[in-house]
Design an enzyme around this catalytic site. Structure first.
Site, PDB file in Angstrom:
ATOM      1  N   LYS A 209       7.946   4.914   2.873  1.00  0.00           N
ATOM      2  CA  LYS A 209       8.237   4.723   1.449  1.00  0.00           C
ATOM      3  C   LYS A 209       7.640   5.874   0.628  1.00  0.00           C
ATOM      4  CE  LYS A 209       7.238   1.359  -2.174  1.00  0.00           C
ATOM      5  NZ  LYS A 209       6.687   0.033  -2.462  1.00  0.00           N
ATOM      6  N   GLU A 215      -0.216   8.814   9.493  1.00  0.00           N
ATOM      7  CA  GLU A 215       0.274   8.498  10.833  1.00  0.00           C
ATOM      8  C   GLU A 215       1.727   8.934  10.998  1.00  0.00           C
ATOM      9  OE1 GLU A 215      -1.355   6.475   8.831  1.00  0.00           O
ATOM     10  OE2 GLU A 215      -2.686   5.125   9.930  1.00  0.00           O
ATOM     11  N   GLY A 269       6.326  -2.518   0.863  1.00  0.00           N
ATOM     12  CA  GLY A 269       6.489  -2.119   2.268  1.00  0.00           C
ATOM     13  C   GLY A 269       6.678  -3.308   3.191  1.00  0.00           C
ATOM     14  N   ARG A 270       5.833  -4.327   3.030  1.00  0.00           N
ATOM     15  CA  ARG A 270       5.872  -5.468   3.962  1.00  0.00           C
ATOM     16  C   ARG A 270       7.054  -6.395   3.724  1.00  0.00           C
ATOM     17  NH1 ARG A 270       1.576  -5.296   0.769  1.00  0.00           N
ATOM     18  NH2 ARG A 270       1.030  -6.972  -0.667  1.00  0.00           N
ATOM     19  N   GLU A 355      -1.920  -9.492   4.098  1.00  0.00           N
ATOM     20  CA  GLU A 355      -2.053  -8.369   3.166  1.00  0.00           C
ATOM     21  C   GLU A 355      -1.778  -8.862   1.742  1.00  0.00           C
ATOM     22  OE1 GLU A 355      -1.374  -4.014   4.410  1.00  0.00           O
ATOM     23  OE2 GLU A 355       0.457  -4.516   3.350  1.00  0.00           O
ATOM     24  N   HIS A 386      -0.645 -22.293  27.647  1.00  0.00           N
ATOM     25  CA  HIS A 386      -1.453 -21.946  28.828  1.00  0.00           C
ATOM     26  C   HIS A 386      -2.565 -20.980  28.452  1.00  0.00           C
ATOM     27  CE1 HIS A 386       1.387 -23.794  31.715  1.00  0.00           C
ATOM     28  NE2 HIS A 386       2.217 -23.588  30.697  1.00  0.00           N
ATOM     29  N   LYS A 498      -8.730   4.575   4.400  1.00  0.00           N
ATOM     30  CA  LYS A 498      -7.890   5.793   4.504  1.00  0.00           C
ATOM     31  C   LYS A 498      -8.630   6.973   3.893  1.00  0.00           C
ATOM     32  CE  LYS A 498      -3.340   3.774   3.619  1.00  0.00           C
ATOM     33  NZ  LYS A 498      -2.212   3.862   2.697  1.00  0.00           N
TER      34      LYS A 498
HETATM   35  C1  G6Q Z   1       2.946  -2.778   3.107  1.00  0.00           C
HETATM   36  C2  G6Q Z   1       1.949  -1.750   3.053  1.00  0.00           C
HETATM   37  C3  G6Q Z   1       1.867  -0.818   4.226  1.00  0.00           C
HETATM   38  C4  G6Q Z   1       2.902   0.289   4.239  1.00  0.00           C
HETATM   39  C5  G6Q Z   1       2.463   1.362   5.243  1.00  0.00           C
HETATM   40  C6  G6Q Z   1       3.448   2.470   5.382  1.00  0.00           C
HETATM   41  O1  G6Q Z   1       3.199  -3.530   2.218  1.00  0.00           O
HETATM   42  O2  G6Q Z   1       2.057  -1.106   1.862  1.00  0.00           O
HETATM   43  O3  G6Q Z   1       1.893  -1.461   5.467  1.00  0.00           O
HETATM   44  O4  G6Q Z   1       4.155  -0.206   4.544  1.00  0.00           O
HETATM   45  O5  G6Q Z   1       1.210   1.853   4.852  1.00  0.00           O
HETATM   46  O6  G6Q Z   1       3.634   3.110   4.169  1.00  0.00           O
HETATM   47  P1  G6Q Z   1       4.786   4.142   3.973  1.00  0.00           P
HETATM   48  O7  G6Q Z   1       6.083   3.445   4.149  1.00  0.00           O
HETATM   49  O8  G6Q Z   1       4.611   4.672   2.576  1.00  0.00           O
HETATM   50  O9  G6Q Z   1       4.610   5.212   5.024  1.00  0.00           O
END
Ligand code: G6Q
Length: 529
Positions: A209, A215, A269-270, A355, A386, A498
């Site tokens: 996003k 990463e 994002g989530r 989150e 199990h 971070k």
């Molecule tokens: C979700 C968070 C988080 C995000 C990641 C990736 O709600 O904000 O999990 O999706 O940190 O972020 P980018 O899509 O910006 O790389």
């Protein structure tokens, strides 16, 4: 308009619930069932091909009434309207929360900053459809003229978990494309996958996003360099596409504008798998199934928006969860899908739920004086039986558990399915009834029972029912965030680590340690040898 800031513990309903809890805490569900033969008839909700039986909870009609009073007192109804109307309910980031618009079928505009967002949504969906069709049909060719066979999603967190979960959940509906996910910055993870890939037939979807995530960018650069060992710079366009809000950064990375699938600030994002973040899923199952997933979620949205609280599945599930979290002091909740396709559902929902509602400051800016944020965990049944079920049955902790099962198997193997589902039903019965003390029965074999469960029985695992199931939990967490008076849609809690990691990376690269706490300094010295 801002969401109201009402401390739930200051409401009349909360006081009543506290008094009611004193009466309920010694109650055994067996007695509640004995008192009312119609209990299961009364305490269930049927909606489309979903059945929620919530009768196996330590709750009476009065409990539910009081919980609904609580929902009314915190004005849940207005909050739901604000959520769907695109008001800036993610106030700490000054954003709307409109993942529901991504699956909306309404023709009326949905406004964000005075602009109708529906035309953009429709345009991106059409672009996804067209692209997916060209990849699936083989019309889109790689740099040596071969069709794409493999798709790799490069993203993390919200840009990974949803698509990765659906890639398992909808496996039955998949086409010939094989789909992989690279998320962790662990280079070994990346290199293990690269070993198996053919650059001529692989498409990389970089999903970020912000397009600033360490990463994802590091992984994307490594993969791009690997690709360029086999192909040339202009050929990157045939093998790399991106999903992002940050068009400029994507272009700087070297992806042409026609290969960018936009997303927007008003999608968290989530909650973003419904947007172009779901591109790898759209590729894996094809655009029609992807559309069915969105339609299923949209139907749950309509149910949530338009159904009175007492018949409203997400509301009832949220209220029961509040009952255990805030009155019984339950530390965690389990979620057990009796379905191997849903093996990644719980890790996916953990992000959404934990989150979103892992917050300690209320909407009034003050630290809360009650518990928020449920801890959720679980694994598919029967595997879970199990493994950790012992603790749910005979441990000292109260762990309300959702059982999710399907009436029909996808390949129609009745023998297996009946065995699977007999376990599904037996577990909730055992958790309810237990095995009482009896003369000659070893105390170690006694089960107290009275362990609450919800049973969600769904007709069949389809893209549409999976969409509705995810939306159910999205709305459940929304309701809980409203009642807890917190902001569910920011995630400032992931920032500090971070920032520190950037400083520590510099320390490691320069071998000069900035001041840290004594333990971290000690560890860094050991790492640097
Ligand atoms: C979700 C968070 C988080 C995000 C990641 C990736 O709600 O904000 O999990 O999706 O940190 O972020 P980018 O899509 O910006 O790389």
């Amino acid at each position: 308009m801002a969401l109201k800031a009402i401390n739930p513990t200051q409401t009349a309903a909360w006081q009543k619930l506290q008094a009611h809890f004193e009466l309920m805490k010694g109650q055994h569900m067996q007695a509640l069932f004995a008192q009312d033969a119609e209990r299961a008839q009364k305490m269930h909700i049927e909606w489309q091909d979903f059945l929620l039986d919530y009768s196996k909870n330590i709750a009476t009609e009065q409990t539910l009434n009081l919980l609904q009073e609580l929902a009314s007192e915190v004005d849940l109804k207005s909050a739901i309207e604000q959520y769907f109307a695109g008001e800036l309910i993610n106030q700490t980031e000054n954003r709307a929360v409109l993942h529901t618009a991504l699956r909306s079928e309404q023709t009326e505009p949905i406004l964000v900053d005075g602009q109708d967002i529906m035309p953009e949504i429709v345009a991106v969906k059409a672009k996804m459809r067209e692209f997916a069709q060209s990849i699936i049909s083989g019309a889109h060719k790689g740099y040596t003229g071969k069709a794409i066979q493999t798709v790799v999603n490069i993203g993390i967190g919200g840009s990974d978990l949803g698509p990765a979960m659906l890639n398992e959940a909808l496996k039955f509906y998949k086409n010939h494309l094989s789909v992989h996910f690279i998320s962790n910055i662990d280079g070994d993870h990346v290199l293990e996958l690269l070993k198996t890939l053919d650059p001529e037939t692989t498409l990389f979807v970089i999903v970020s996003k912000t397009f600033t995530t360490q990463e994802t960018l590091t992984n994307a650069q490594t993969i791009r360099s690997w690709f360029l060992q086999h192909a040339t710079e202009p050929e990157v366009a045939k093998h790399f596409v991106a999903v992002s809000t940050n068009l400029q950064k994507v272009q700087e990375f070297g992806i042409a504008s026609e290969n960018i699938f936009p997303m927007w600030d008003w999608v968290g994002g989530r909650f973003s798998l419904w947007s172009a973040v779901g591109l790898s899923i759209c590729l894996a199952v094809g655009p029609d199934h992807f559309e069915a997933l969105l339609q299923g979620a949209n139907q749950m949205d309509q149910h949530f928006k338009n159904t009175p609280f007492e018949q409203n599945m997400p509301v009832v599930m949220a209220l029961l969860s509040i009952w255990y979290n805030n009155f019984y002091g339950a530390e965690t909740e389990a979620m057990i899908p009796y379905n191997q396709y849903l093996q990644k559902l719980v890790p996916y929902l953990q992000q959404g739920i934990m989150e979103s509602n892992g917050k300690r400051v209320g909407r009034d800016g003050q630290a809360v004086n009650y518990q928020t944020g449920t801890i959720v965990w679980g694994e598919p049944g029967t595997n879970a039986q199990h493994a950790f079920f012992q603790l749910i049955h005979q441990g000292t902790k109260l762990i309300p558990t959702d059982f999710i099962g399907f009436k029909k198997p996808l390949y129609g193997n009745k023998e297996h399915h009946d065995k699977l589902m007999s376990n599904f039903f037996a577990q909730t019965e055992a958790l309810l009834m237990g095995r009482p003390e009896a003369p000659g029965l070893s105390p170690f074999k006694v089960f107290t029972g009275n362990k609450p469960t919800n049973t969600l029985l769904i007709e069949k695992l389809t893209p549409s029912s999976v969409g509705a199931l995810i939306a159910l939990y999205e709305h459940k967490l929304f309701v809980q965030g409203i009642i807890w008076n917190i902001y569910s849609y920011d995630q400032w809690g992931v920032e500090l680590g971070k920032v520190l990691a950037n400083g520590i990376l510099k320390d490691i690269q320069t071998k000069e340690l900035a001041p840290h706490d004594a333990s971290t300094t000690f560890l860094l010295k050991k790492y640097l040898g």
